[in-house]
Design an enzyme around this catalytic site. Sequence first.
Site, PDB file in Angstrom:
ATOM      1  N   ASP A  62       1.004  -1.249  -0.091  1.00 16.36           N
ATOM      2  CA  ASP A  62      -0.074  -0.115   0.071  1.00 16.36           C
ATOM      3  C   ASP A  62       0.768   1.210  -0.091  1.00 16.36           C
ATOM      4  OD1 ASP A  62      -1.555   2.227   0.691  1.00 16.36           O
ATOM      5  OD2 ASP A  62      -2.564   1.089   2.078  1.00 16.36           O
ATOM      6  N   ASN A  89       2.173   5.839 -10.111  1.00 14.55           N
ATOM      7  CA  ASN A  89       1.064   5.969 -10.816  1.00 14.55           C
ATOM      8  C   ASN A  89      -0.356   5.492  -9.940  1.00 14.55           C
ATOM      9  OD1 ASN A  89      -0.809   5.209 -13.407  1.00 14.55           O
ATOM     10  ND2 ASN A  89      -1.140   3.384 -12.219  1.00 14.55           N
ATOM     11  N   TYR A 154      -8.735  15.379  -4.269  1.00 15.30           N
ATOM     12  CA  TYR A 154      -8.206  14.807  -5.620  1.00 15.30           C
ATOM     13  C   TYR A 154      -7.379  16.127  -6.361  1.00 15.30           C
ATOM     14  CZ  TYR A 154      -7.528  12.342  -9.918  1.00 15.30           C
ATOM     15  OH  TYR A 154      -6.907  11.714 -11.045  1.00 15.30           O
ATOM     16  N   LYS A 158      -3.469  16.338  -6.559  1.00 14.74           N
ATOM     17  CA  LYS A 158      -2.662  16.342  -8.059  1.00 14.74           C
ATOM     18  C   LYS A 158      -1.826  17.426  -8.216  1.00 14.74           C
ATOM     19  CE  LYS A 158      -3.898  12.124  -9.455  1.00 14.74           C
ATOM     20  NZ  LYS A 158      -3.065  10.906  -9.449  1.00 14.74           N
TER      21      LYS A 158
END
Length: 262
Positions: A62, A89, A154, A158
């Site tokens: 993980d 990724n 998110y 990012k």
Amino acid sequence: MGLENKVALVTGGGRGIGRAIALAFAKKGADIVINEIDMPAAEKVVAEVKALGCRSIGVKADVSIKKEIEGMVETAIKEFGKIDILVNNAGISIVGPSEELEESRWNKGIGIDLNGVFFCSQVVGREMINRKRGNIINIASIAGIGALPIRATYCTAKGGVIMLTKSLACDWARYNIRVNAIAPGYIKTEMVEDLIKKGQYDEEALARRAPAGRMGLPEDVANAAVFLASDESDYIAGHTLVVDGAWSVYSYLQSWLDEGRK
Ligand code: NDP
């Protein structure tokens, strides 16, 4: 753009974009370590890489847990002796109104999408620094460049990955380590196809939204990753390569077009 004699570690490489990158690297001759939580998925990609004539192993870890990252890197080095290319990724998308977002979901999203990228880079980076050579490719998103509604975790993660890419590129250029990112638009992975089948995404609307007139394919991202992994991009560092059929550069004008302006 050969990657012969290179060893690449791809996190979350058991499906989608990670799988496409692993196979594209193997087609260029690289040996591949597939990291996953879901080992049956990893083993399938390991078999696909081997069918291309390259060596490959799957390693369960993980990426939001540093101890597991250390174990993964130790296993990879024991098997192949080095890691030349790290592809960060693995990622998840946390969706929901910011005012209702639970602490645990925020921490999970940041833990995988941002902390995971940093700690995988740190642990692998130490090996690369010892060898004075390395290449790190972070899979960001156009959601890290322009904000999307109900995706604060998110978008923040990012956006952080894009800045982290610049910071690490500055820190490690002196060790001959290049760090770059790719920011994909909507890519037709298995996950996105499932959402299309369930009616949660409208494929035609997504395709129309990109001036290129189609959704991206995992191979579009993989081709960009091959370029960044190769010596042909030797002087490119700290860069985020957008792979989105012009979606993000077009978006500022979209409201005009929606109003029927020419
Ligand atoms: P997928 O969900 O298809 O693949 C992500 C992979 O990461 C899965 O195999 C998943 O495993 C694995 N993973 C999730 N959490 C962890 C973890 N903690 N440790 C190790 N592995 C983990 O996603 P995509 O292929 O679509 O996305 C890949 C990357 O590209 C992500 O970073 C995503 O944010 C980014 N991206 C994707 C876009 C798209 O449209 N598809 C657009 C822009 C960016 P499991 O299946 O077991 O959960």
